[in-house]
Design a protein around this motif. Sequence first.
Motif, mmCIF file in Angstrom:
data_model
loop_
_atom_site.group_PDB
_atom_site.id
_atom_site.type_symbol
_atom_site.label_atom_id
_atom_site.label_comp_id
_atom_site.label_asym_id
_atom_site.label_seq_id
_atom_site.Cartn_x
_atom_site.Cartn_y
_atom_site.Cartn_z
ATOM 1 N N PHE A 104 31.984 39.311 36.410
ATOM 2 C CA PHE A 104 32.024 39.642 35.159
ATOM 3 C C PHE A 104 32.599 38.524 34.249
ATOM 4 O O PHE A 104 32.662 38.402 33.102
ATOM 5 C CB PHE A 104 33.302 40.560 35.562
ATOM 6 C CG PHE A 104 32.769 42.001 35.819
ATOM 7 C CD1 PHE A 104 31.775 42.771 35.446
ATOM 8 C CD2 PHE A 104 33.427 42.462 36.989
ATOM 9 C CE1 PHE A 104 31.532 44.178 35.365
ATOM 10 C CE2 PHE A 104 33.118 43.674 37.379
ATOM 11 C CZ PHE A 104 31.919 44.655 36.834
ATOM 12 N N GLU A 126 29.628 46.507 27.400
ATOM 13 C CA GLU A 126 29.630 46.883 28.971
ATOM 14 C C GLU A 126 29.022 46.032 29.558
ATOM 15 O O GLU A 126 27.738 45.507 29.554
ATOM 16 C CB GLU A 126 28.973 48.131 29.105
ATOM 17 C CG GLU A 126 28.773 48.831 30.410
ATOM 18 C CD GLU A 126 28.479 50.145 30.668
ATOM 19 O OE1 GLU A 126 28.443 50.691 31.540
ATOM 20 O OE2 GLU A 126 27.685 50.615 29.661
ATOM 21 N N ASP A 161 27.716 47.368 39.689
ATOM 22 C CA ASP A 161 28.926 47.545 39.239
ATOM 23 C C ASP A 161 28.769 47.281 37.750
ATOM 24 O O ASP A 161 27.921 46.561 37.126
ATOM 25 C CB ASP A 161 30.110 46.446 39.785
ATOM 26 C CG ASP A 161 31.331 47.049 39.587
ATOM 27 O OD1 ASP A 161 31.738 48.092 39.089
ATOM 28 O OD2 ASP A 161 32.422 46.495 39.920
ATOM 29 N N SER A 162 29.735 47.970 37.069
ATOM 30 C CA SER A 162 29.810 47.706 35.517
ATOM 31 C C SER A 162 31.265 47.970 35.107
ATOM 32 O O SER A 162 31.949 48.575 35.651
ATOM 33 C CB SER A 162 28.929 48.862 34.722
ATOM 34 O OG SER A 162 29.415 50.006 34.913
ATOM 35 N N GLN A 163 31.624 47.544 33.961
ATOM 36 C CA GLN A 163 32.978 47.296 33.351
ATOM 37 C C GLN A 163 32.740 47.368 31.734
ATOM 38 O O GLN A 163 32.186 46.744 31.199
ATOM 39 C CB GLN A 163 33.673 46.278 33.914
ATOM 40 C CG GLN A 163 35.280 46.232 33.381
ATOM 41 C CD GLN A 163 35.987 45.165 34.189
ATOM 42 O OE1 GLN A 163 35.815 44.733 35.020
ATOM 43 N NE2 GLN A 163 37.083 44.956 33.579
ATOM 44 N N LEU A 165 34.360 46.425 28.067
ATOM 45 C CA LEU A 165 35.417 45.788 27.609
ATOM 46 C C LEU A 165 35.547 46.271 26.174
ATOM 47 O O LEU A 165 34.629 46.037 25.320
ATOM 48 C CB LEU A 165 35.110 44.159 27.560
ATOM 49 C CG LEU A 165 34.629 43.605 29.092
ATOM 50 C CD1 LEU A 165 34.251 42.569 28.800
ATOM 51 C CD2 LEU A 165 35.876 43.892 30.157
ATOM 52 N N ASP A 170 41.402 44.003 27.556
ATOM 53 C CA ASP A 170 40.748 44.161 28.617
ATOM 54 C C ASP A 170 40.044 42.687 29.097
ATOM 55 O O ASP A 170 39.663 42.562 30.081
ATOM 56 C CB ASP A 170 39.330 44.988 27.857
ATOM 57 C CG ASP A 170 39.663 46.313 28.094
ATOM 58 O OD1 ASP A 170 40.840 46.757 28.280
ATOM 59 O OD2 ASP A 170 39.143 47.185 27.218
ATOM 60 N N LEU A 174 40.138 40.242 32.827
ATOM 61 C CA LEU A 174 39.112 39.262 33.974
ATOM 62 C C LEU A 174 39.746 38.192 34.374
ATOM 63 O O LEU A 174 39.118 37.709 35.210
ATOM 64 C CB LEU A 174 37.891 39.346 32.894
ATOM 65 C CG LEU A 174 37.295 40.542 32.354
ATOM 66 C CD1 LEU A 174 36.062 40.025 31.353
ATOM 67 C CD2 LEU A 174 36.716 41.370 33.606
#
Length: 228
Positions: A104, A126, A161-163, A165, A170, A174
């Motif tokens: 990430f 994302e 996976d994903s996240q 921000l 946010d 990381l």
Amino acid sequence: MESPHVGMLREKPLHASLKEWCSEPGDRFEVPMAGYVIDVVREGLLIEVQTSGFSGMRKKLASLLDAGFRVRIVHPIAEAQWIVRMGEGGEVLSRRKSPKRGSFLAVFSELVSVPTLIDHDGLEVEVVLTHEDELRTHQPGKAWRRKGWVVEERHLVEVVDSQVLASSADLLGLLPPALPDPFTTADLAGAAGCPRRLAQQVAYTLKHAGAIRQTGKRGNAIEYRASG
């Protein structure tokens, strides 16, 4: 059926796969809006799939945000990648796993182009960790570092996976937990196991987003700590 938009006709496989991955029933694709063509339009949300090059969309982002739109950038990072060499007839000559592994944190290599937009209420990013195939063909005289093997396109194997921000807070999340306070970019590179250049891009982005501030120096190295 509607005729495909010219952007869709030139669309790369990775971009098309991610557009499908992030879409929901009722979404519209390749929609002209505010002088631009938007990848995915949803009620109250514009989605742009950007596989690389955030710098090229600064003007577009600023215009859409200034117009009051809520915008999400979907950006893939290859957590694992396989190098696939293709023959002239499209046959697979070899397939090997690249030693490179993305995380990430690598999103900062793109966010460094738009640091002042990160904390805009209408923008979110994302980050999607992927497994990908990178297809290469041999073209003598080109890509001399790869001995003539040119990258043609990337194919999505799977999303792992994903996240999302949505704020500078946010982004701070990381950073590796073992980071000292205050920290230098050398500290960050060591704690994250990343190149020093990426650590510098992280610090630059976070500083201009207002998430960290300079506190002094340790020798010739600038020290940072979280703002507030």
